[in-house]
Write a protein that holds these residues in place. Structure first.
Motif, PDB file in Angstrom:
ATOM      1  N   VAL A  70       2.361   1.075   5.798  1.00 24.05           N
ATOM      2  CA  VAL A  70       1.958   0.779   4.426  1.00 24.05           C
ATOM      3  C   VAL A  70       0.658   1.519   4.147  1.00 24.05           C
ATOM      4  O   VAL A  70      -0.355   1.301   4.825  1.00 24.05           O
ATOM      5  N   VAL A  71       0.679   2.425   3.179  1.00 25.59           N
ATOM      6  CA  VAL A  71      -0.498   3.199   2.793  1.00 25.59           C
ATOM      7  C   VAL A  71      -1.119   2.533   1.570  1.00 25.59           C
ATOM      8  O   VAL A  71      -0.547   2.530   0.486  1.00 25.59           O
ATOM      9  N   ASN A 104       9.253   3.968  -0.491  1.00 19.13           N
ATOM     10  CA  ASN A 104       9.023   4.306  -1.903  1.00 19.13           C
ATOM     11  C   ASN A 104       7.976   5.399  -2.048  1.00 19.13           C
ATOM     12  O   ASN A 104       7.199   5.422  -3.000  1.00 19.13           O
ATOM     13  N   MET A 105       7.943   6.327  -1.089  1.00 20.24           N
ATOM     14  CA  MET A 105       6.925   7.371  -1.066  1.00 20.24           C
ATOM     15  C   MET A 105       7.515   8.670  -0.531  1.00 20.24           C
ATOM     16  O   MET A 105       8.555   8.653   0.130  1.00 20.24           O
ATOM     17  N   PRO A 106       6.895   9.799  -0.805  1.00 17.67           N
ATOM     18  CA  PRO A 106       7.338  11.060  -0.207  1.00 17.67           C
ATOM     19  C   PRO A 106       6.724  11.243   1.174  1.00 17.67           C
ATOM     20  O   PRO A 106       5.636  10.720   1.455  1.00 17.67           O
ATOM     21  N   GLY A 160       2.141   3.661  -0.811  1.00 17.01           N
ATOM     22  CA  GLY A 160       3.460   3.066  -0.723  1.00 17.01           C
ATOM     23  C   GLY A 160       3.763   2.611   0.687  1.00 17.01           C
ATOM     24  O   GLY A 160       2.873   2.443   1.519  1.00 17.01           O
ATOM     25  N   TRP A 161       5.061   2.442   0.974  1.00 15.92           N
ATOM     26  CA  TRP A 161       5.493   1.967   2.289  1.00 15.92           C
ATOM     27  C   TRP A 161       6.686   2.780   2.759  1.00 15.92           C
ATOM     28  O   TRP A 161       7.397   3.402   1.955  1.00 15.92           O
ATOM     29  N   LEU A 162       6.894   2.779   4.071  1.00 20.73           N
ATOM     30  CA  LEU A 162       8.092   3.386   4.629  1.00 20.73           C
ATOM     31  C   LEU A 162       8.443   2.699   5.936  1.00 20.73           C
ATOM     32  O   LEU A 162       7.587   2.098   6.598  1.00 20.73           O
TER      33      LEU A 162
END
Length: 555
Positions: A70-71, A104-106, A160-162
């Motif tokens: 999580v950023v 939800n992020m690149p 976002g998160w990944l």
């Protein structure tokens, strides 16, 4: 008994073998042995705020062990946050990286070497979704051994998160070279056409191509000729050399917003006029680079338009609209096309601060002011490297929203990467599926930190291979080198002409391709109906009949 019931082709057997028996050379990519070998690098010079869970059950695909990141706050530099799986042992060969992810992020998947320069070998960029998907990238491990071919995932591009799982690296066989082998035949088919001229029966008609219809050009650094004999001599030589090799141009810096308007309302029109006048005098098409570039280097972050907080985004929008309405009106008919937004994937500071709606607005405003100009987006590593998929996704969204985008700019700064026609072809095809012309906007070889470290003969080979590749692709509509003279080049020794004016092998190769190989200079005899016909490259022709010359354009 199995073979008697089913027919299996040899190709299918090979595909089956490659798919099912390829060996994964990366250990613990699925984190089933804990977090051993995994590492999160957070640049201490401007670190991100981040939470990481590694090798925990339920975070991976189908509930297996995986990673979750999580950023919360971005790093100072977009590549400053990297999730790194274990290092792997490699031969000098092609490999395929695959991994499963959702979010939800690149992210950027990057293969790089070890110390001291950590040279990037290949990269790919993906926009994650909230569903698990498998992503892949082909790369060349051109160094053999352990620890000199490392995979990293750049995850500091957006908050976002990944979640990630099942990272694997498998060795491939040789890439299919059939497509490149047929380049000459495609060039003949794509770039030539039937040309007919009316004359008297049995009269000799000479056809000579004087300028290709296909734009081939360079970035320019022009200076006013003011009477200083030594400087004037250099400037005249530079302009003459440009005309020898090219017929299309772009100001390297003078139209970039902070360069053209360094202080609010203070425009450097006189400097830019040198380029306008040069293009008009020599009948060159001129490209406007770039209306907007969100980079936070070169003191561009100090420019009056640069938003430093969300509160300043409204003012940024006003400044941008004024820039577009003022400057595209001023240069309407002078610039045939524009890079409306430069490097939106890599220099996303403005979007992260103010939102992506400004990308659409810039194109809409530009088209309203100058509907005759072709409007391009422009970014790097989307053909020279494998960051194509996310670029496609970005442009697809613009097309769905009916944004007036007319072309795709691909920069093609190769750095120290090899030129692999098969990979270039694959990436161009992905972009071509969008239905827009593709222009190679900034071609060069060599690294901006270490310079051109290839022998000059290798530099020439790279140019020839690349030009044959893109000239033979139907979607490519033009090529620009990012400079040609060592003294006016951003890469040390990166030009095709040396500092002392000596032509390097690359210059001779490029000249011969356009003026000896891809040219038309022939004579035809008019038939009984008075028609002389040939098949030649598209462009401007000098037609000579009975000693009289005329010029015609052939598209």
């Amino acid at each position: 008994m199995f073979l008697s019931r089913f027919k299996i082709s040899a190709a299918a057997v090979l595909l089956f073998a490659a798919t099912n028996f390829a060996q994964n050379v990366l250990s613990n990519g699925n984190m089933e042995y804990g977090d051993g070998g995994w590492y999160l690098w957070n640049n201490p010079d401007g670190p991100a705020k981040v939470e990481l869970k590694l090798a925990e059950p339920g975070l991976g695909f189908d509930g297996s062990q995986g990673a979750k990141l999580v950023v919360k706050e971005l790093p100072k530099i977009w590549w400053g946050l990297q999730l790194q799986p274990p290092k792997f042992l490699a031969d000098s060969a092609y490999y395929k990286l695959t991994f499963k992810a959702k979010g939800n992020m690149p992210i950027n998947a990057v293969v790089q070497g070890g110390a001291p320069d950590y040279r990037q070998k290949e990269s790919a960029s993906f926009e994650l979704t909230d569903k698990w998907q498998t992503y892949s990238m082909t790369f060349l491990a051109d160094q053999k051994g352990y620890g000199v071919n490392n995979v990293t995932f750049h995850v500091g591009l957006k908050k976002g998160w990944l979640q990630m799982d099942d990272v694997a690296i498998e060795k491939l066989g040789s890439l299919n070279s059939d497509w490149y082998a047929a380049a000459d035949s495609r060039i003949d088919s794509l770039r030539k056409t039937k040309i007919t001229v009316k004359a008297n029966p049995d009269e000799q008609v000479h056809f000579k191509l004087t300028k290709h219809a296909f734009p081939f050009g360079t970035a320019l650094a022009l200076y006013k000729i003011e009477g200083n004999s030594k400087q004037d001599s250099i400037e005249k030589w530079f302009r003459s050399a440009a005309k020898k090799y090219f017929w299309y141009g772009v100001p390297e810096n003078q139209f970039k917003w902070p360069e053209y308007e360094p202080k609010k309302g203070k425009l450097k029109k006189e400097e830019l006029q040198e380029y306008i006048s040069f293009a008009e005098k020599n009948k060159w098409k001129l490209r406007g680079h770039a209306i907007m570039w969100g980079i936070q280097q070169y003191n561009y972050d100090k420019h009056f338009s640069n938003p430093t907080s969300p509160k300043e985004c409204k003012d940024f929008g006003k400044y941008l609209k004024l820039r577009i309405e003022r400057d595209l009106k001023e240069y309407k008919g002078k610039f045939a096309e524009y890079d409306v937004w430069n490097e939106p994937l890599h220099e996303a500071y403005t979007f992260n601060m103010c939102g992506w709606n400004w990308l659409d607005s810039a194109f809409i405003w530009a088209h309203q002011v100058d509907p005759t100009a072709k409007l391009f987006i422009n970014d790097y590593n989307v053909v020279a490297a494998g960051e194509t998929d996310r670029y496609v996704t970005l442009i697809q969204g613009m097309l769905k929203r009916k944004i007036p985008i007319h072309g795709i700019g691909v920069q093609c700064h190769f750095g120290l990467r090899p030129v692999v026609p098969e990979l270039i072809h694959e990436r161009l095809d992905k972009l071509a599926a969008l239905g827009l012309p593709i222009e190679v906007t900034e071609l060069d070889f060599g690294d901006w930190q270490v310079g051109m470290n290839d022998p000059e003969e290798v530099q020439a080979e790279k140019y020839e291979t690349f030009l044959r590749t893109v000239f033979s692709h139907p979607a490519v509509s033009g090529v620009l080198l990012w400079g040609f003279w060592d003294n006016h080049h951003w890469i040390k020794n990166g030009g095709i002409i040396a500092s002392d004016g000596r032509e390097k092998p690359a210059a001779k190769t490029i000249y011969n391709l356009w003026h000896k190989t891809w040219t038309t200079d022939t004579t035809a005899t008019a038939n009984a109906d008075g028609i002389a016909e040939i098949r030649g490259f598209k462009g401007v022709y000098e037609i000579t009949i009975d000693g009289k010359k005329q010029f015609i354009g052939v598209e």
